[in-house]
Design a protein around this motif. Structure first.
Motif, PDB file in Angstrom:
ATOM      1  N   MET A   1     -26.750-110.688 -16.284  1.00 52.10           N
ATOM      2  CA  MET A   1     -26.861-109.352 -16.871  1.00 52.10           C
ATOM      3  C   MET A   1     -27.050-108.314 -15.770  1.00 52.10           C
ATOM      4  SD  MET A   1     -29.326-110.406 -20.118  1.00 52.10           S
ATOM      5  CE  MET A   1     -29.009-108.960 -21.141  1.00 52.10           C
ATOM      6  N   ASP A   2     -26.967-107.051 -16.144  1.00 52.14           N
ATOM      7  CA  ASP A   2     -27.160-105.951 -15.202  1.00 52.14           C
ATOM      8  C   ASP A   2     -28.655-105.794 -14.955  1.00 52.14           C
ATOM      9  OD1 ASP A   2     -27.159-103.687 -13.682  1.00 52.14           O
ATOM     10  OD2 ASP A   2     -26.374-102.349 -15.240  1.00 52.14           O
ATOM     11  N   ASN A   3     -29.113-106.125 -13.733  1.00 53.57           N
ATOM     12  CA  ASN A   3     -30.549-106.101 -13.450  1.00 53.57           C
ATOM     13  C   ASN A   3     -31.001-104.819 -12.763  1.00 53.57           C
ATOM     14  OD1 ASN A   3     -29.326-106.592 -11.002  1.00 53.57           O
ATOM     15  ND2 ASN A   3     -30.812-108.136 -10.344  1.00 53.57           N
ATOM     16  N   ARG A   4     -30.181-103.778 -12.847  1.00 59.95           N
ATOM     17  CA  ARG A   4     -30.586-102.484 -12.279  1.00 59.95           C
ATOM     18  C   ARG A   4     -31.240-101.628 -13.352  1.00 59.95           C
ATOM     19  NH1 ARG A   4     -24.827-100.721 -10.234  1.00 59.95           N
ATOM     20  NH2 ARG A   4     -24.422-101.710 -12.267  1.00 59.95           N
ATOM     21  N   VAL A   5     -32.439-101.153 -13.045  1.00 60.38           N
ATOM     22  CA  VAL A   5     -33.157-100.226 -13.927  1.00 60.38           C
ATOM     23  C   VAL A   5     -33.403 -98.964 -13.111  1.00 60.38           C
ATOM     24  CG1 VAL A   5     -35.206 -99.840 -15.330  1.00 60.38           C
ATOM     25  CG2 VAL A   5     -34.230-102.139 -15.171  1.00 60.38           C
ATOM     26  N   GLY A   6     -32.528 -97.994 -13.295  1.00 59.00           N
ATOM     27  CA  GLY A   6     -32.570 -96.808 -12.443  1.00 59.00           C
ATOM     28  C   GLY A   6     -32.171 -97.197 -11.029  1.00 59.00           C
ATOM     29  N   THR A   7     -33.064 -96.920 -10.096  1.00 56.94           N
ATOM     30  CA  THR A   7     -32.808 -97.282  -8.698  1.00 56.94           C
ATOM     31  C   THR A   7     -33.453 -98.609  -8.319  1.00 56.94           C
ATOM     32  OG1 THR A   7     -34.760 -96.019  -7.988  1.00 56.94           O
ATOM     33  CG2 THR A   7     -32.638 -94.859  -8.029  1.00 56.94           C
TER      34      THR A   7
ATOM     35  N   PRO B   1     -35.643-108.565 -10.270  1.00 57.22           N
ATOM     36  CA  PRO B   1     -35.325-109.988 -10.107  1.00 57.22           C
ATOM     37  C   PRO B   1     -35.438-110.693 -11.450  1.00 57.22           C
ATOM     38  CG  PRO B   1     -36.912-109.251  -8.456  1.00 57.22           C
ATOM     39  CD  PRO B   1     -36.810-108.162  -9.466  1.00 57.22           C
ATOM     40  N   PRO B   2     -34.471-111.509 -11.854  1.00 54.63           N
ATOM     41  CA  PRO B   2     -34.545-112.175 -13.160  1.00 54.63           C
ATOM     42  C   PRO B   2     -35.849-112.943 -13.384  1.00 54.63           C
ATOM     43  CG  PRO B   2     -32.365-112.447 -12.219  1.00 54.63           C
ATOM     44  CD  PRO B   2     -33.208-111.799 -11.157  1.00 54.63           C
TER      45      PRO B   2
END
Length: 548
Positions: free
Chosen positions: A364-370, A374-375
């Motif tokens: 999945m897309d693990n970017r939250v803002g900047t 880590p999963p």
């Protein structure tokens, strides 16, 4: 060694003569002794001054354990290049082993070494395992990269370190809690209250260690490197051993139990009943060995044969003739076994948080803002959920439930377990829905998994803690430690069950390929949800028939 021998700490000293009667108030009244095996002084031993050292060691062990377990599936897939299925199965197998070895630790502590020596010895094994794991991170640079033999050496070193850690934790989990509780004399009102507080702080230290591992140490492993990410907890657990040993002179030590290990007593009943299987039970139950008015139940009558007194001149040992009380201890465990079995599926579900759900997070897309999440850090939501739900349960749910049920605790222990089982089924259904949506979307944020972790955290507050209460409260006083060990064994059984289910599902369906976009992990989650519902129905049936 005689069963009544006192627990032997690291130091020995000649036994002093008995203390005068007018000085008894200076000493504990629960039979505890100091490191020199003299009656423990209230003022200079035990209490919170000793628990600080024990909690410090336990905190370092939890920090180290979760630093390995939280991100292990990532290490196996990215460094050892294992497939998603193999990595998930190996993680579940290893975690399961970590919760089987406490049975060995409890046996050695209760029968031979005592809790202090057991913790010190197993902490040393733990540190050795961590040193091997940390050193193994340098092998890819020291050995030829293209050699199959070098990759085999690397893999062998990693798994040797992992299973030494699993062995080491087995002597700590069952003993640290008991040793901490030993530091309080229940005959003193103030210490009796403090003993209850100790369990709260013990649980708190475990969750704080887990939180720091899931955030700071996982980030170090993913962004700085595995060598640093494993060296930090290795140093910390070495410091924890030093702290624990430093407190040796102020600990209070309980003598070893007169009856020996409860595991041994139960095993003796099984062996004696098997040897006497051809004998007929007497009509008069009082004719059984050392009946002495002990409460006798009619369930599982086959094991009563272990207490049949034979008019034989041969020598009767404890593995051929047992007391009625011993037989009833085994029957008690058998009556609790359906409840124990119901928790296996629950822990197979919670095992997804350290295996398949991390693998899903990696897709999945693990970017939250900047910020890049880590999963493995998703487990933070599980920990926060536990820390939030514990006070909510005590301050809000219990008073409300008390008005309805009339129970002092609001819920019975079995009701509490059942609520957690229902929540775990709901969490798996949610995870299946998230994966179904991800497969049809171009991109999906990793934060969609956070509610699943939060619900599973709430489920742990109900089922995990309820199970510990149940398995501590139901057995007689002589079997409390075995009851706690059985609760930990359920965690192991759940992880092994998850490993078996993953292998069976993959071999039969191929739902979990290395590229999750080409598979159906959602089908596996739906399967776990359905299995959880069936397990809940089985639990409701068994718990309604359970009698203390």
């Amino acid at each position: 060694m005689e069963a009544a021998d006192e627990e032997r700490p690291l130091l020995n000293h000649r036994r002093l003569p008995p203390q005068p009667q007018d000085e008894c108030s200076r000493y504990t009244s629960d039979g505890t002794v100091d490191i020199y095996r003299q009656p423990a002084l209230k003022r200079s031993t035990g209490n919170w001054r000793a628990c600080v050292f024990i909690l410090g060691a336990e905190f370092s062990e939890c920090l180290c354990f979760f630093a390995v377990s939280k991100n292990l599936v990532t290490y196996l897939t990215t460094v050892l290049h294992e497939s998603n299925v193999d990595a998930a199965r190996n993680v579940s197998t290893w975690v399961g082993t970590c919760f089987i070895t406490p049975v060995l630790g409890a046996f050695l502590a209760d029968s031979f070494w005592g809790r202090y020596s057991t913790i010190a010895i197993f902490l040393s094994v733990y540190i050795f395992g961590m040193l091997i794991m940390t050193s193994s991170t340098a092998l890819p640079w020291l050995l030829p990269r293209s050699s199959d033999e070098s990759s085999g050496v690397h893999r062998a070193a990693v798994y040797l370190g992992l299973y030494l850690v699993a062995l080491g934790t087995g002597g700590i989990k069952p003993c640290a809690t008991a040793l901490g509780a030993d530091q309080f004399d229940v005959a003193v009102p103030a210490e009796r209250v403090a003993k209850g507080s100790f369990f709260n702080w013990y649980y708190f230290s475990i969750n704080i260690g887990s939180l720091l591992s899931a955030t700071l140490l996982v980030w170090v492993q993913d962004n700085i490197g595995w060598t640093v990410g494993l060296a930090i907890p290795t140093v910390l657990i070495g410091f924890g051993l030093a702290v624990f040993v430093a407190g040796g002179k102020i600990y209070r030590y309980k003598p070893l139990g007169v009856g020996g290990s409860p595991l041994t007593r139960v095993s003796q009943v099984v062996v004696a009943a098997a040897r006497n299987r051809r004998l007929e039970l007497p009509d008069d139950i009082s004719a059984l060995h050392e009946h002495g008015g002990a409460e006798h139940t009619s369930q599982f009558r086959f094991f009563d044969k272990a207490a049949i007194v034979m008019p034989s001149p041969e020598k009767k040992g404890p593995w051929r003739l047992c007391t009625v009380s011993q037989v009833e201890e085994l029957k008690m465990l058998l009556r609790m076994s359906p409840v124990w079995a119901s928790t296996l599926v629950f822990f197979a579900v919670t095992a997804q948080m350290s295996s398949t759900m991390i693998e899903l997070g990696m897709a999945m897309d693990n970017r939250v803002g900047t910020f890049v999440v880590p999963p493995a850090s998703l487990s933070t939501f599980d920990i926060v959920s536990v820390l939030v739900w514990v006070p909510i349960y005590d301050a809000v749910l219990v008073p409300l439930a008390r008005r309805v049920t009339g129970q002092d605790g609001g819920f019975t222990q079995l009701q509490r377990i059942g609520v957690g089982l229902a929540l775990s089924a709901a969490a798996m259904a949610y995870a299946a829905s998230v994966e179904t949506r991800r497969l049809s979307a171009t991109s999906m944020s990793i934060m969609w998994l956070a509610p699943c972790y939060f619900v599973l955290g709430a489920a742990e507050v109900f089922t995990s803690i309820g199970m510990l209460e149940f398995f501590y409260d139901q057995p007689p006083e002589s079997m409390k430690s075995l009851g706690v060990a059985l609760a930990q064994l359920a965690v192991a059984g759940g992880n092994y069950l998850n490993s078996a289910l993953l292998g069976a599902v993959v071999s039969a369906t191929g739902w979990i390929p290395d590229n999750l976009d080409e598979g159906h992990l959602n089908y596996f989650f739906w399967f776990m949800a359905a299995l959880s519902v069936l397990n809940l129905l089985q639990f409701v049936y068994c718990s309604s028939r359970y009698k203390r």
